[in-house]
Motif scaffolding. Sequence first.
Motif, PDB file in Angstrom:
ATOM      1  N   GLU A  47       4.521  46.205  38.663  1.00 17.01           N
ATOM      2  CA  GLU A  47       5.285  46.756  37.478  1.00 17.01           C
ATOM      3  C   GLU A  47       6.082  45.733  36.801  1.00 17.01           C
ATOM      4  OE1 GLU A  47       6.666  50.581  40.430  1.00 17.01           O
ATOM      5  OE2 GLU A  47       8.204  49.052  40.245  1.00 17.01           O
ATOM      6  N   ILE A  48       6.571  44.601  37.318  1.00 16.51           N
ATOM      7  CA  ILE A  48       7.258  43.561  36.609  1.00 16.51           C
ATOM      8  C   ILE A  48       6.221  42.944  35.479  1.00 16.51           C
ATOM      9  CG2 ILE A  48       8.396  41.386  36.802  1.00 16.51           C
ATOM     10  CD1 ILE A  48       9.766  42.607  39.496  1.00 16.51           C
ATOM     11  N   LEU A  49       5.003  42.724  36.153  1.00 12.04           N
ATOM     12  CA  LEU A  49       4.153  41.927  35.308  1.00 12.04           C
ATOM     13  C   LEU A  49       3.269  42.791  34.359  1.00 12.04           C
ATOM     14  CD1 LEU A  49       2.680  39.554  37.977  1.00 12.04           C
ATOM     15  CD2 LEU A  49       4.399  38.797  36.038  1.00 12.04           C
ATOM     16  N   GLY A  50       3.484  44.205  34.432  1.00 15.95           N
ATOM     17  CA  GLY A  50       2.744  45.197  33.643  1.00 15.95           C
ATOM     18  C   GLY A  50       1.353  45.125  33.843  1.00 15.95           C
ATOM     19  N   LYS A  51       1.157  44.971  35.183  1.00 15.43           N
ATOM     20  CA  LYS A  51      -0.414  45.312  35.470  1.00 15.43           C
ATOM     21  C   LYS A  51      -0.432  46.463  36.302  1.00 15.43           C
ATOM     22  CE  LYS A  51      -1.646  41.475  33.020  1.00 15.43           C
ATOM     23  NZ  LYS A  51      -2.094  41.930  31.702  1.00 15.43           N
ATOM     24  N   GLU A  52      -1.823  46.853  36.335  1.00 17.97           N
ATOM     25  CA  GLU A  52      -2.289  48.058  37.067  1.00 17.97           C
ATOM     26  C   GLU A  52      -2.035  47.784  38.661  1.00 17.97           C
ATOM     27  OE1 GLU A  52      -5.656  50.816  35.420  1.00 17.97           O
ATOM     28  OE2 GLU A  52      -6.307  49.183  36.632  1.00 17.97           O
ATOM     29  N   ALA A  53      -2.358  46.490  39.305  1.00 15.07           N
ATOM     30  CA  ALA A  53      -2.077  46.223  40.618  1.00 15.07           C
ATOM     31  C   ALA A  53      -1.960  44.660  40.761  1.00 15.07           C
ATOM     32  CB  ALA A  53      -3.515  46.471  41.203  1.00 15.07           C
ATOM     33  N   ALA A  54      -1.441  44.230  42.037  1.00 14.19           N
ATOM     34  CA  ALA A  54      -1.296  42.942  42.118  1.00 14.19           C
ATOM     35  C   ALA A  54      -1.739  42.799  43.578  1.00 14.19           C
ATOM     36  CB  ALA A  54       0.183  42.602  42.248  1.00 14.19           C
ATOM     37  N   LEU A  55      -1.684  41.410  43.961  1.00 11.33           N
ATOM     38  CA  LEU A  55      -2.259  41.025  45.330  1.00 11.33           C
ATOM     39  C   LEU A  55      -1.554  39.831  45.829  1.00 11.33           C
ATOM     40  CD1 LEU A  55      -4.624  41.307  47.314  1.00 11.33           C
ATOM     41  CD2 LEU A  55      -6.182  39.501  45.951  1.00 11.33           C
ATOM     42  N   PHE A  56      -0.918  40.036  46.916  1.00 13.51           N
ATOM     43  CA  PHE A  56      -0.062  38.918  47.556  1.00 13.51           C
ATOM     44  C   PHE A  56      -0.809  37.823  48.106  1.00 13.51           C
ATOM     45  CE2 PHE A  56       2.900  37.607  51.189  1.00 13.51           C
ATOM     46  CZ  PHE A  56       3.823  36.653  50.517  1.00 13.51           C
ATOM     47  N   VAL A  57      -0.783  36.397  47.809  1.00 11.75           N
ATOM     48  CA  VAL A  57      -1.687  35.441  48.207  1.00 11.75           C
ATOM     49  C   VAL A  57      -0.713  34.266  48.717  1.00 11.75           C
ATOM     50  CG1 VAL A  57      -3.483  36.040  46.759  1.00 11.75           C
ATOM     51  CG2 VAL A  57      -1.945  34.228  45.846  1.00 11.75           C
ATOM     52  N   PRO A  58      -1.258  33.466  49.831  1.00 16.21           N
ATOM     53  CA  PRO A  58      -0.563  32.618  50.220  1.00 16.21           C
ATOM     54  C   PRO A  58      -0.022  31.317  49.153  1.00 16.21           C
ATOM     55  CG  PRO A  58      -2.307  32.807  51.593  1.00 16.21           C
ATOM     56  CD  PRO A  58      -2.268  33.478  50.157  1.00 16.21           C
ATOM     57  N   THR A  59      -0.766  30.946  48.355  1.00 21.91           N
ATOM     58  CA  THR A  59      -0.713  29.781  47.321  1.00 21.91           C
ATOM     59  C   THR A  59      -1.033  30.092  46.068  1.00 21.91           C
ATOM     60  OG1 THR A  59      -2.740  28.827  47.539  1.00 21.91           O
ATOM     61  CG2 THR A  59      -1.075  28.330  49.234  1.00 21.91           C
ATOM     62  N   GLY A  60      -0.526  29.468  45.120  1.00 23.33           N
ATOM     63  CA  GLY A  60      -0.890  29.567  43.686  1.00 23.33           C
ATOM     64  C   GLY A  60      -2.232  29.224  43.552  1.00 23.33           C
ATOM     65  N   THR A  61      -2.498  28.098  44.086  1.00 21.44           N
ATOM     66  CA  THR A  61      -4.177  27.689  43.932  1.00 21.44           C
ATOM     67  C   THR A  61      -4.846  28.607  44.658  1.00 21.44           C
ATOM     68  OG1 THR A  61      -3.544  25.180  44.396  1.00 21.44           O
ATOM     69  CG2 THR A  61      -5.663  26.114  44.917  1.00 21.44           C
ATOM     70  N   MET A  62      -4.599  29.376  45.495  1.00 21.13           N
ATOM     71  CA  MET A  62      -5.566  30.549  45.936  1.00 21.13           C
ATOM     72  C   MET A  62      -5.633  31.677  44.887  1.00 21.13           C
ATOM     73  SD  MET A  62      -5.613  33.215  49.229  1.00 21.13           S
ATOM     74  CE  MET A  62      -5.756  31.792  50.364  1.00 21.13           C
ATOM     75  N   GLY A  63      -4.297  31.977  44.273  1.00 17.52           N
ATOM     76  CA  GLY A  63      -4.411  33.104  42.920  1.00 17.52           C
ATOM     77  C   GLY A  63      -5.136  32.519  41.914  1.00 17.52           C
ATOM     78  N   ASN A  64      -5.065  31.225  41.578  1.00 16.00           N
ATOM     79  CA  ASN A  64      -5.892  30.759  40.416  1.00 16.00           C
ATOM     80  C   ASN A  64      -7.455  30.779  40.603  1.00 16.00           C
ATOM     81  OD1 ASN A  64      -3.631  30.286  38.595  1.00 16.00           O
ATOM     82  ND2 ASN A  64      -3.627  28.381  39.219  1.00 16.00           N
ATOM     83  N   THR A  65      -7.764  30.516  41.995  1.00 21.14           N
ATOM     84  CA  THR A  65      -9.002  30.274  42.446  1.00 21.14           C
ATOM     85  C   THR A  65      -9.826  31.775  42.331  1.00 21.14           C
ATOM     86  OG1 THR A  65      -8.519  28.525  43.800  1.00 21.14           O
ATOM     87  CG2 THR A  65     -10.623  29.654  44.603  1.00 21.14           C
ATOM     88  N   ILE A  66      -8.960  32.704  42.740  1.00 23.87           N
ATOM     89  CA  ILE A  66      -9.458  34.029  42.750  1.00 23.87           C
ATOM     90  C   ILE A  66      -9.455  34.674  41.335  1.00 23.87           C
ATOM     91  CG2 ILE A  66      -8.903  36.644  43.492  1.00 23.87           C
ATOM     92  CD1 ILE A  66      -7.551  35.382  46.117  1.00 23.87           C
ATOM     93  N   GLY A  67      -8.349  34.326  40.467  1.00 25.40           N
ATOM     94  CA  GLY A  67      -8.484  34.911  39.213  1.00 25.40           C
ATOM     95  C   GLY A  67      -9.881  34.236  38.417  1.00 25.40           C
ATOM     96  N   ILE A  68     -10.089  33.165  38.663  1.00 25.48           N
ATOM     97  CA  ILE A  68     -11.157  32.408  37.920  1.00 25.48           C
ATOM     98  C   ILE A  68     -12.456  33.206  38.375  1.00 25.48           C
ATOM     99  CG2 ILE A  68     -12.589  30.234  37.576  1.00 25.48           C
ATOM    100  CD1 ILE A  68      -9.993  30.493  35.848  1.00 25.48           C
ATOM    101  N   LYS A  69     -12.524  33.372  39.681  1.00 22.63           N
ATOM    102  CA  LYS A  69     -13.717  33.885  40.332  1.00 22.63           C
ATOM    103  C   LYS A  69     -14.109  35.199  39.571  1.00 22.63           C
ATOM    104  CE  LYS A  69     -16.981  34.213  43.377  1.00 22.63           C
ATOM    105  NZ  LYS A  69     -18.352  33.596  43.083  1.00 22.63           N
TER     106      LYS A  69
END
Length: 344
Positions: A47-69
């Motif tokens: 809701e805050i980011l204005g996106k359909e859904a969000a995923l809780f990840v342990p680290t920012g590196t993991m979040g970027n890794t998944i986003g690029i993938k």
Amino acid sequence: MPLIDLRSDTVTKPTAAMRQAMFEAEVGDDVYQEDPTVNRLETRAAEILGKEAALFVPTGTMGNTIGIKLLTRHGQEVIAEARGHLLNYELSMAAWFSGCLIRPAAAADGILTWDMIEPLVRPRGPHWAATGCIELENTHNMAGGTVYPQQSFDEICDRAHERGLGVHLDGARMFNAAAALGRPVSELCAKADTVMVCLSKGLGAPVGSMLAGPAALMDEGRLYRKRLGGGMRQAGILAAAGLIAIEQMPARLAEDHANARFLAEGLAALPGVLVLNPEPATNIVVFEAPEPARLSAALKDRGVLINPISTTALRAVTHYDVTRGDCAQALAALTEILTPCPSH
């Protein structure tokens, strides 16, 4: 003597409210998507980011890794800024996990424009790797916490989408960018396909980042999270702190920005110091000084932690565990080290 820690905003300790929320957190098994606190955090972050859904990840590196993938295929290129975190500080995960080469584009202030990116976009061909996506960083860490002008960011996204390219936003400190611009984070990342934000930097949570985007991509991202070791079971204990971070902590970020400006002004008056961002937009000050490694060690002896980031420069990062008085003490220590003793 308590340390004044200006190495990074990752060193923040959880607030009393976070610790209490963690103690009382309602939990379940998040791999089954049955942890109610994680589910609340993911819903609220979307809701805050204005996106359909969000995923809780342990680290920012993991979040970027998944986003690029999610936005690329093996053998493609990712266009990113040359000093960016993705290229320099994430153990080459774009290559290791996504099979992608990063094509760097250099910007003096870390802020790319479409004119810088367009010459690097490659179509599919028999000899070169096609561009898979574009990655932007807001704020830009090593450029001194610089902030994307919204018009520039939106133009990059629009032109990328016209060419069928996705855009991933490394928004590790995007809440700082929003505070600097006086705009909601949802506006800053509206045109990005995927966005990662850190809860454990200026927002003060002990662990965690959020990846947000279309629901179908987040469903797929959940599987990549598991492959990367991010299935955390009763993770509501961590998500409880994340909820406080994302709801309550953005309102105080301007204080960190003011302290960074105070530091920059004091540093600029010291002999042998060149502040590379003399009017910091957010909470990072980058400055050149003689022998950064020696200076860092001398500061540590005086209870101040500031890391070198190269053979010529250091970086100071303000956060809620550092007061204006602490910044003044850090400047006093720097003055003591850098000011020559009067001759007798």
